[in-house]
Design a protein around this motif. Structure first.
Motif, PDB file in Angstrom:
ATOM      1  N   ILE A  28     -24.470   2.343 -32.248  1.00 54.04           N
ATOM      2  CA  ILE A  28     -24.597   1.200 -31.343  1.00 54.04           C
ATOM      3  C   ILE A  28     -24.241   1.603 -29.923  1.00 54.04           C
ATOM      4  N   GLY A  29     -23.106   2.302 -29.763  1.00 57.40           N
ATOM      5  CA  GLY A  29     -22.657   2.712 -28.434  1.00 57.40           C
ATOM      6  C   GLY A  29     -23.644   3.643 -27.757  1.00 57.40           C
ATOM      7  N   SER A  30     -24.221   4.576 -28.522  1.00 55.08           N
ATOM      8  CA  SER A  30     -25.183   5.512 -27.949  1.00 55.08           C
ATOM      9  C   SER A  30     -26.435   4.792 -27.459  1.00 55.08           C
ATOM     10  N   LEU A  31     -26.909   3.831 -28.242  1.00 60.68           N
ATOM     11  CA  LEU A  31     -28.099   3.092 -27.833  1.00 60.68           C
ATOM     12  C   LEU A  31     -27.826   2.238 -26.593  1.00 60.68           C
ATOM     13  N   VAL A  32     -26.635   1.628 -26.551  1.00 64.44           N
ATOM     14  CA  VAL A  32     -26.265   0.834 -25.368  1.00 64.44           C
ATOM     15  C   VAL A  32     -26.169   1.732 -24.143  1.00 64.44           C
ATOM     16  N   ALA A  33     -25.515   2.889 -24.286  1.00 63.63           N
ATOM     17  CA  ALA A  33     -25.368   3.819 -23.155  1.00 63.63           C
ATOM     18  C   ALA A  33     -26.727   4.329 -22.691  1.00 63.63           C
ATOM     19  N   PHE A  34     -27.623   4.611 -23.636  1.00 68.59           N
ATOM     20  CA  PHE A  34     -28.959   5.059 -23.245  1.00 68.59           C
ATOM     21  C   PHE A  34     -29.686   3.955 -22.482  1.00 68.59           C
ATOM     22  N   GLY A  35     -29.457   2.712 -22.873  1.00 67.35           N
ATOM     23  CA  GLY A  35     -30.032   1.604 -22.114  1.00 67.35           C
ATOM     24  C   GLY A  35     -29.537   1.597 -20.683  1.00 67.35           C
ATOM     25  N   GLY A  36     -28.266   1.945 -20.487  1.00 72.81           N
ATOM     26  CA  GLY A  36     -27.728   2.051 -19.133  1.00 72.81           C
ATOM     27  C   GLY A  36     -28.405   3.148 -18.339  1.00 72.81           C
ATOM     28  N   VAL A  37     -28.678   4.282 -18.994  1.00 64.88           N
ATOM     29  CA  VAL A  37     -29.388   5.380 -18.322  1.00 64.88           C
ATOM     30  C   VAL A  37     -30.796   4.938 -17.919  1.00 64.88           C
ATOM     31  N   VAL A  38     -31.453   4.150 -18.769  1.00 64.89           N
ATOM     32  CA  VAL A  38     -32.787   3.645 -18.438  1.00 64.89           C
ATOM     33  C   VAL A  38     -32.722   2.761 -17.189  1.00 64.89           C
ATOM     34  N   LEU A  39     -31.684   1.926 -17.086  1.00 63.88           N
ATOM     35  CA  LEU A  39     -31.528   1.083 -15.893  1.00 63.88           C
ATOM     36  C   LEU A  39     -31.315   1.932 -14.647  1.00 63.88           C
ATOM     37  N   ILE A  40     -30.472   2.980 -14.772  1.00 62.32           N
ATOM     38  CA  ILE A  40     -30.245   3.878 -13.638  1.00 62.32           C
ATOM     39  C   ILE A  40     -31.551   4.561 -13.244  1.00 62.32           C
ATOM     40  N   GLY A  51     -21.239   1.321 -23.333  1.00 60.90           N
ATOM     41  CA  GLY A  51     -21.762   2.030 -24.495  1.00 60.90           C
ATOM     42  C   GLY A  51     -20.888   3.194 -24.915  1.00 60.90           C
ATOM     43  N   VAL A  52     -20.390   3.959 -23.940  1.00 59.19           N
ATOM     44  CA  VAL A  52     -19.509   5.086 -24.266  1.00 59.19           C
ATOM     45  C   VAL A  52     -18.212   4.580 -24.880  1.00 59.19           C
ATOM     46  N   ALA A  53     -17.672   3.481 -24.340  1.00 57.65           N
ATOM     47  CA  ALA A  53     -16.440   2.910 -24.895  1.00 57.65           C
ATOM     48  C   ALA A  53     -16.644   2.486 -26.348  1.00 57.65           C
ATOM     49  N   VAL A  54     -17.790   1.869 -26.634  1.00 56.23           N
ATOM     50  CA  VAL A  54     -18.083   1.449 -28.006  1.00 56.23           C
ATOM     51  C   VAL A  54     -18.247   2.666 -28.914  1.00 56.23           C
ATOM     52  N   SER A  55     -18.933   3.697 -28.437  1.00 62.38           N
ATOM     53  CA  SER A  55     -19.206   4.883 -29.268  1.00 62.38           C
ATOM     54  C   SER A  55     -17.943   5.630 -29.655  1.00 62.38           C
ATOM     55  N   ARG A  56     -16.887   5.513 -28.880  1.00 61.00           N
ATOM     56  CA  ARG A  56     -15.650   6.247 -29.150  1.00 61.00           C
ATOM     57  C   ARG A  56     -14.636   5.411 -29.922  1.00 61.00           C
ATOM     58  N   ARG A  57     -15.037   4.211 -30.325  1.00 67.15           N
ATOM     59  CA  ARG A  57     -14.162   3.382 -31.137  1.00 67.15           C
ATOM     60  C   ARG A  57     -14.328   3.713 -32.610  1.00 67.15           C
ATOM     61  N   SER A  58     -13.249   3.530 -33.360  1.00 65.64           N
ATOM     62  CA  SER A  58     -13.346   3.672 -34.815  1.00 65.64           C
ATOM     63  C   SER A  58     -13.922   2.386 -35.383  1.00 65.64           C
ATOM     64  N   ARG A  59     -14.375   2.440 -36.623  1.00 66.55           N
ATOM     65  CA  ARG A  59     -14.941   1.239 -37.235  1.00 66.55           C
ATOM     66  C   ARG A  59     -13.837   0.213 -37.422  1.00 66.55           C
ATOM     67  N   THR A  70     -20.372  10.928 -24.809  1.00 68.73           N
ATOM     68  CA  THR A  70     -19.533  10.974 -23.604  1.00 68.73           C
ATOM     69  C   THR A  70     -20.329  11.419 -22.385  1.00 68.73           C
ATOM     70  N   THR A  71     -21.347  12.252 -22.590  1.00 68.26           N
ATOM     71  CA  THR A  71     -22.121  12.760 -21.452  1.00 68.26           C
ATOM     72  C   THR A  71     -22.977  11.691 -20.796  1.00 68.26           C
ATOM     73  N   TYR A  72     -23.059  10.510 -21.392  1.00 70.38           N
ATOM     74  CA  TYR A  72     -23.734   9.410 -20.708  1.00 70.38           C
ATOM     75  C   TYR A  72     -22.999   9.001 -19.433  1.00 70.38           C
ATOM     76  N   LEU A  73     -21.752   9.446 -19.301  1.00 71.32           N
ATOM     77  CA  LEU A  73     -20.988   9.153 -18.086  1.00 71.32           C
ATOM     78  C   LEU A  73     -21.419  10.026 -16.910  1.00 71.32           C
ATOM     79  N   VAL A  74     -22.117  11.127 -17.184  1.00 72.97           N
ATOM     80  CA  VAL A  74     -22.493  12.061 -16.120  1.00 72.97           C
ATOM     81  C   VAL A  74     -23.337  11.392 -15.032  1.00 72.97           C
ATOM     82  N   PRO A  75     -24.386  10.619 -15.365  1.00 73.40           N
ATOM     83  CA  PRO A  75     -25.176   9.992 -14.288  1.00 73.40           C
ATOM     84  C   PRO A  75     -24.345   9.047 -13.414  1.00 73.40           C
ATOM     85  N   ILE A  76     -23.368   8.362 -14.033  1.00 75.63           N
ATOM     86  CA  ILE A  76     -22.535   7.437 -13.259  1.00 75.63           C
ATOM     87  C   ILE A  76     -21.723   8.196 -12.223  1.00 75.63           C
TER      88      ILE A  76
END
Length: 298
Positions: free
Chosen positions: A137-149, A290-298, A256-262
């Motif tokens: 879920i977090g990866s897909l959300v973060a990728f959506g952010g990259v698409v917006l950027i 998205g990165v915050a969600v991806s690094r959370r435990s279930r 975590t590398t989704y933070l690089v564009p930011i």
């Protein structure tokens, strides 16, 4: 209690190393902006890798104490080392440098950042990491952010060959990470980085004549930027990446590398005077979520 404290300390250390990697890799975009007009893609890749290999080689020579007992890879390690060095350090750098001459930054960012999704997929299939719900879920959300950027910074034009090069870079990146991960359980991070970097430099040796010619005509400031690229984003950045990757899953590190564009947007604003669009800022916020969600435990 001691085990819990130690685990938290290791997680904090790994997070710090990952943060250093993100900042250094983002700064590379600013440095490449300065060097791209005077250095061709192949020459720039070779220069970065030669500088990084030399620095890491000196560090290993002066500090022979290793994280694990063995100092030289076994035969079983070499196929993975060759794949990592050839694809991630060699092909990835060449393809990305060449692609950014054909595509605008936004389109390149969107295409290259399919790599973390590929990392999560390959790690789940080949490394036994599975597909944790929060990571997906977090990866897909973060990728959506990259698409917006990308949408905020794209010119809307994409050259076919540039797209092919970006996808090649993304695939090389993903395979390189997945082949690197098992090595880090047997070899020190700095040694893996040095060997892979040296292999990448050997791959780029055909560009040595171009590098010599371009060094003769390059300005002093540009040469210093090339040295920076080799010393910090490459030598230090890939070492801190390997250090963190050894202590977490490949899928989570990839996210975590989704933070690089930011961070690149912020650095471009600070050092290049490039004011980010409102949509890019919104995309950055989505990436952070998205990165915050991806690094959370279930």
């Amino acid at each position: 209690m001691t085990t819990i404290v130690e685990a938290r300390r290791q997680n904090l250390t790994a997070s710090g190393a990952a943060a250093v990697t993100v900042v250094l890799w983002a700064s590379a975009f600013v440095a490449i902006r300065h060097t791209g007009t005077e250095f061709s893609p192949g020459a720039l890749s070779l220069a970065r890798l030669l500088i990084a290999s030399a620095i890491l080689g000196v560090v290993l020579l002066l500090h022979p104490r290793q994280e694990v007992g063995r100092r030289w890879p076994a035969k079983r390690d070499w196929p993975q080392l060759l794949a990592c060095g050839l694809l991630w350090f060699g092909v990835y750098n060449l393809a990305l440098n060449a692609a950014e001459r054909r595509l605008d930054a936004g389109t390149a960012a969107m295409l290259v950042h399919i790599a973390p999704l590929l990392v999560a997929l390959l790690a789940g299939l080949t490394l036994g990491e599975g597909f944790p719900r929060m990571l997906v879920i977090g990866s897909l959300v973060a990728f959506g952010g990259v698409v917006l950027i990308g949408a905020a910074t794209s010119t809307g034009r994409a050259e076919t060959w540039g797209v092919v090069l970006c996808v090649t870079a993304a695939v090389s990146y993903a395979i390189g990470v997945v082949t690197q991960k098992p090595l880090l359980s047997r070899l020190p991070a700095a040694e893996v980085t040095w060997l892979a970097c040296t292999i990448g430099a050997v791959v780029c040796l055909p560009f040595a004549p171009a590098l010599v010619d371009e060094l003769r005509s390059a300005g002093g400031a540009t040469i210093w930027w090339v040295i920076y690229l080799g010393a910090f984003p490459t030598a230090l950045g890939f070492t801190t990446w390997a250090f963190a990757l050894r202590r977490t899953s490949a899928g989570r590190m990839g996210a975590t590398t989704y933070l690089v564009p930011i961070v690149a947007i912020v650095l471009g604003w600070l050092f290049l005077g490039e004011t980010p669009a409102v949509l890019a800022l919104a995309g950055g916020a989505v990436c952070l979520s998205g990165v915050a969600v991806s690094r959370r435990s279930r």
